[in-house]
Structure formats: structure tokens, C-alpha cells
Motif scaffolding. Structure first.
Motif, PDB file in Angstrom:
ATOM      1  N   ILE A  92     -27.029  40.323  25.161  1.00 66.84           N
ATOM      2  CA  ILE A  92     -27.364  39.007  24.617  1.00 66.84           C
ATOM      3  C   ILE A  92     -28.609  39.148  23.758  1.00 66.84           C
ATOM      4  N   MET A  93     -28.540  38.612  22.532  1.00 66.35           N
ATOM      5  CA  MET A  93     -29.649  38.772  21.593  1.00 66.35           C
ATOM      6  C   MET A  93     -30.108  37.412  21.071  1.00 66.35           C
ATOM      7  N   PRO A  94     -30.966  36.715  21.833  1.00 70.00           N
ATOM      8  CA  PRO A  94     -31.530  35.464  21.335  1.00 70.00           C
ATOM      9  C   PRO A  94     -32.349  35.737  20.070  1.00 70.00           C
ATOM     10  N   VAL A  95     -32.190  34.872  19.069  1.00 71.37           N
ATOM     11  CA  VAL A  95     -32.921  35.058  17.822  1.00 71.37           C
ATOM     12  C   VAL A  95     -33.536  33.729  17.399  1.00 71.37           C
ATOM     13  N   CYS A  96     -34.804  33.779  17.036  1.00 77.31           N
ATOM     14  CA  CYS A  96     -35.544  32.586  16.637  1.00 77.31           C
ATOM     15  C   CYS A  96     -36.077  32.761  15.215  1.00 77.31           C
ATOM     16  N   ILE A  97     -35.814  31.771  14.366  1.00 75.65           N
ATOM     17  CA  ILE A  97     -36.365  31.765  13.011  1.00 75.65           C
ATOM     18  C   ILE A  97     -37.698  31.032  13.065  1.00 75.65           C
ATOM     19  N   LEU A  98     -38.772  31.736  12.792  1.00 76.23           N
ATOM     20  CA  LEU A  98     -40.109  31.165  12.912  1.00 76.23           C
ATOM     21  C   LEU A  98     -40.438  30.272  11.716  1.00 76.23           C
ATOM     22  N   THR A  99     -40.631  28.987  11.977  1.00 78.94           N
ATOM     23  CA  THR A  99     -40.975  28.043  10.909  1.00 78.94           C
ATOM     24  C   THR A  99     -42.478  27.779  10.868  1.00 78.94           C
ATOM     25  N   LYS A 100     -43.207  28.389  11.809  1.00 78.24           N
ATOM     26  CA  LYS A 100     -44.668  28.277  11.850  1.00 78.24           C
ATOM     27  C   LYS A 100     -45.244  29.586  12.368  1.00 78.24           C
ATOM     28  N   GLU A 101     -46.558  29.703  12.374  1.00 82.34           N
ATOM     29  CA  GLU A 101     -47.191  30.975  12.709  1.00 82.34           C
ATOM     30  C   GLU A 101     -46.924  31.419  14.140  1.00 82.34           C
ATOM     31  N   LYS A 102     -46.924  30.480  15.081  1.00 84.33           N
ATOM     32  CA  LYS A 102     -46.676  30.847  16.469  1.00 84.33           C
ATOM     33  C   LYS A 102     -45.980  29.710  17.202  1.00 84.33           C
ATOM     34  N   LEU A 103     -45.414  30.031  18.347  1.00 87.20           N
ATOM     35  CA  LEU A 103     -44.716  29.039  19.151  1.00 87.20           C
ATOM     36  C   LEU A 103     -45.711  28.109  19.831  1.00 87.20           C
ATOM     37  N   THR A 104     -45.295  26.869  20.069  1.00 92.19           N
ATOM     38  CA  THR A 104     -46.123  25.928  20.821  1.00 92.19           C
ATOM     39  C   THR A 104     -46.079  26.297  22.304  1.00 92.19           C
ATOM     40  N   ASP A 105     -46.928  25.662  23.092  1.00 95.55           N
ATOM     41  CA  ASP A 105     -46.951  25.930  24.527  1.00 95.55           C
ATOM     42  C   ASP A 105     -45.596  25.614  25.163  1.00 95.55           C
ATOM     43  N   ILE A 106     -44.974  24.518  24.735  1.00101.20           N
ATOM     44  CA  ILE A 106     -43.667  24.133  25.269  1.00101.20           C
ATOM     45  C   ILE A 106     -42.612  25.160  24.885  1.00101.20           C
ATOM     46  N   GLU A 107     -42.663  25.616  23.635  1.00100.14           N
ATOM     47  CA  GLU A 107     -41.705  26.625  23.179  1.00100.14           C
ATOM     48  C   GLU A 107     -41.899  27.945  23.910  1.00100.14           C
ATOM     49  N   LYS A 131     -35.812  33.768  29.378  1.00100.51           N
ATOM     50  CA  LYS A 131     -35.889  35.165  29.799  1.00100.51           C
ATOM     51  C   LYS A 131     -35.591  35.293  31.290  1.00100.51           C
ATOM     52  N   SER A 132     -36.116  34.366  32.079  1.00 99.38           N
ATOM     53  CA  SER A 132     -35.879  34.391  33.516  1.00 99.38           C
ATOM     54  C   SER A 132     -34.408  34.129  33.843  1.00 99.38           C
ATOM     55  N   GLN A 133     -33.808  33.197  33.108  1.00 99.61           N
ATOM     56  CA  GLN A 133     -32.403  32.862  33.342  1.00 99.61           C
ATOM     57  C   GLN A 133     -31.464  34.017  32.988  1.00 99.61           C
ATOM     58  N   LEU A 134     -31.891  34.870  32.057  1.00100.68           N
ATOM     59  CA  LEU A 134     -31.049  35.975  31.592  1.00100.68           C
ATOM     60  C   LEU A 134     -31.527  37.329  32.125  1.00100.68           C
ATOM     61  N   GLU A 135     -32.379  37.312  33.146  1.00105.85           N
ATOM     62  CA  GLU A 135     -33.002  38.556  33.613  1.00105.85           C
ATOM     63  C   GLU A 135     -31.989  39.559  34.164  1.00105.85           C
ATOM     64  N   ASN A 136     -30.839  39.089  34.612  1.00101.12           N
ATOM     65  CA  ASN A 136     -29.827  39.992  35.153  1.00101.12           C
ATOM     66  C   ASN A 136     -28.863  40.516  34.096  1.00101.12           C
ATOM     67  N   TYR A 137     -29.152  40.219  32.844  1.00 99.04           N
ATOM     68  CA  TYR A 137     -28.288  40.637  31.739  1.00 99.04           C
ATOM     69  C   TYR A 137     -29.075  41.486  30.752  1.00 99.04           C
ATOM     70  N   ASP A 138     -28.374  42.362  30.068  1.00101.41           N
ATOM     71  CA  ASP A 138     -28.992  43.171  29.019  1.00101.41           C
ATOM     72  C   ASP A 138     -29.348  42.232  27.865  1.00101.41           C
ATOM     73  N   THR A 139     -30.651  42.052  27.633  1.00107.18           N
ATOM     74  CA  THR A 139     -31.107  41.043  26.676  1.00107.18           C
ATOM     75  C   THR A 139     -32.237  41.585  25.820  1.00107.18           C
ATOM     76  N   SER A 140     -32.227  41.228  24.524  1.00108.78           N
ATOM     77  CA  SER A 140     -33.368  41.541  23.656  1.00108.78           C
ATOM     78  C   SER A 140     -33.642  40.337  22.757  1.00108.78           C
ATOM     79  N   PHE A 141     -34.902  39.910  22.718  1.00108.68           N
ATOM     80  CA  PHE A 141     -35.311  38.745  21.940  1.00108.68           C
ATOM     81  C   PHE A 141     -35.760  39.179  20.544  1.00108.68           C
ATOM     82  N   HIS A 142     -35.389  38.377  19.550  1.00112.77           N
ATOM     83  CA  HIS A 142     -35.686  38.710  18.155  1.00112.77           C
ATOM     84  C   HIS A 142     -36.297  37.508  17.436  1.00112.77           C
TER      85      HIS A 142
END
Length: 277
Positions: free
Chosen positions: A184-199, A207-218
Motif C-alpha cells: 500500500i502506497m499512500p501518496v499526498c500532494i503537498l499544497t503547503k510547506e508542512k502538514l497541520t497538527d490535525i493532518e 500508519k497505525s491502521q496499516l501497520e500490519n501491511y507492507d506500506t510506504s508513504f510518499h
């Protein structure tokens, strides 16, 4: 657990291609495949007046085609794990699908749609759009025309981390991943310099929900339309299936609004799983 898969058909090559993809995708799973035809969907006419006798003949023809389709599937697919049933209705396509989902406890709807040959985008057919927009109780997998089956080893999951995903929303993604031990490859398009606290919190939760799966964040810089960037991500990383959750004000919801759908394309190369929020 046995899967119930709904295959809406208008008896076109495009619909058959989607059905073949479904059979191969679930080759190792015990499934009942339901071929569904809505006569009012597939037999539209421009004539202002038709007799009841002609209507009956057209309905009988559609029923026969549906039965023949079931027989064809049984001939080409000898998988002992697979069973085939038919659903025929003269109600509207959406009403027929909604009823079938409830009565037969459908786990997944798989439909075909034609892409623009040689182009980087395609416009989803109107029936496909309506099904994705209106069916709220079942995920929909849209398969490009004449798509050759490839084991979905890499699954893209675009997200902006603006919301928390429930376990129910992530279940179709996890079940798809389990079929071929996919990544699983979650991908986020950054529309600002950094994520907010909520994001940041939502990303950590995912990440916790997918911890039992092969995952890489992009993460990708915001350099073009989202459709273009997602297409680039798919092509560059060899993605096999695209998965998104269709929630209120989501990218998918905005994409499917008229006249946007007439002007914006989407990737024609791989199947696209839409999960209702």
C-alpha cells in the motif's frame, strides 16, 4: 469467507473485459459472480412509440443474452471456486444495483469504462459516474477497456490527511491488499510547506491502521493538476491499482461534478477502486 461480486453488463466487449479482470483478480478466492442487466439501461431507444409486444420481445432478448453470458463465463472459467448467477430487471440501473447489493450482500461492484486511446486521460462513462456517486453501501472497481490483468502488487492510495479513515472505509483496501500480499502506497500532494497538527495526527493514525501491511508513504510537490500528478505517480512507480475514498468534498467528489468531468481526465492505465465514505 465467500465473496459476492456484482458485474453490471450491457453485453459489450468493454463489460466482458471487466468481467474477465474480475475472474482473474479473484482467481484464488471463493466467489459468486452476479451478472446484472437492467433492460432500461442497455436497451434505450429514440422511438417515441413502441408496442408492448416489442417491449416484451426486447426483454426476452436481454434475458437470453444474460443467460448466454453466464454460460460463456462457465465455459471459459473452470475455476471450482467460482459460481455464476444472473440478475435481470426492467427497473433503472441504479435501482437494480441498489436492490442487488442489499439482497445478495454484494461485497464489490466491478464495471468497465472506456479510456481515450493514446491519451493520458479518460472520461468515465455516465453510467459509471452515476454508480460511483449514488451507490453508498458498496465499493466500485472501475476497469479500463481491454485491460490485461496484472497482479496488483503496488496499490496507490492518494490522501491529503484532512480526515480520519474509519476501519470500515479501509476494509476494502486491506482485503484487496491481502489477495496478493500487495504494497500500500499512500501518496499526498503537498499544497503547503508542512502538514497541520490535525493532518500529522491523521497520518500517524493511518500508519497505525496499516501497520500490519507492507506500506510506504510518499509526498509530492504541488506542481500540476492533481489528476496529472497522480498519473505521474502511477507511471513512475509502476502502480497496479488506484484506491480512493469518496467522501464529501473529496477529490473524487469534485472530479465527478459537471462540467468538470467533461474537461478533466483521469488515468486510463489501471483499475480504480472507489470506496464510499
Amino acid at each position: 469467507m465467500k465473496k459476492n461480486i456484482l458485474l453490471p453488463t450491457d453485453f459489450s466487449d468493454n463489460a466482458w473485459s471487466a468481467a474477465v479482470y474480475a475472474l482473474k483478480l479473484f482467481a484464488n478466492e471463493e466467489c459468486t459472480f452476479y451478472f446484472l442487466n437492467s433492460w432500461s439501461f442497455s436497451k434505450s431507444t429514440t422511438r417515441t412509440y413502441i408496442t408492448s409486444h416489442l417491449i416484451d420481445e426486447l426483454k426476452q432478448e436481454a434475458r437470453k443474452e444474460l443467460i448466454d453470458l453466464k454460460k460463456q463465463a462457465e465455459i471459459v472459467n473452470t475455476n471450482s471456486n467460482h459460481e455464476f448467477q444472473v440478475i435481470f430487471s426492467s427497473e433503472s440501473l441504479l435501482d437494480t444495483i441498489e436492490t442487488a447489493v442489499k439482497e445478495h450482500k454484494i461485497d464489490l461492484i466491478i464495471m468497465g469504462t472506456k479510456g481515450a486511446t493514446g491519451a493520458k486521460e479518460f472520461l468515465l462513462g455516465s453510467n459509471t459516474i452515476q454508480v460511483v456517486k449514488k451507490i453508498k453501501d458498496c465499493p466500485v472497481l472501475v476497469v479500463p477497456d481491454e485491460f490485461d490483468f496484472i497482479e496488483p502488487k503496488q496499490i496507490a492510495f492518494p490522501t491529503d490527511f484532512s480526515r480520519f479513515y474509519s476501519d470500515k472505509e479501509l476494509t476494502p483496501l486491506k482485503e484487496l491488499t491481502a489477495l496478493y500480499n500487495s504494497k500500500i502506497m499512500p501518496v499526498c500532494i503537498l499544497t503547503k510547506e508542512k502538514l497541520t497538527d490535525i493532518e500529522e495526527y491523521n497520518m500517524a493514525t493511518l500508519k497505525s491502521q496499516l501497520e500490519n501491511y507492507d506500506t510506504s508513504f510518499h509526498f509530492m510537490p504541488n506542481y500540476a493538476k492533481k489528476t496529472v500528478e497522480i498519473t505521474d505517480f502511477i507511471e513512475e512507480l509502476g502502480i497496479n491499482i488506484l484506491v480512493m475514498v469518496n467522501y464529501k468534498h473529496s477529490f473524487i467528489e469534485n472530479l465527478f461534478k459537471e462540467p468538470i468531468i467533461k474537461n478533466i481526465g483521469f488515468n486510463p492505465l489501471i483499475p480504480f477502486l472507489v470506496i464510499p465514505a
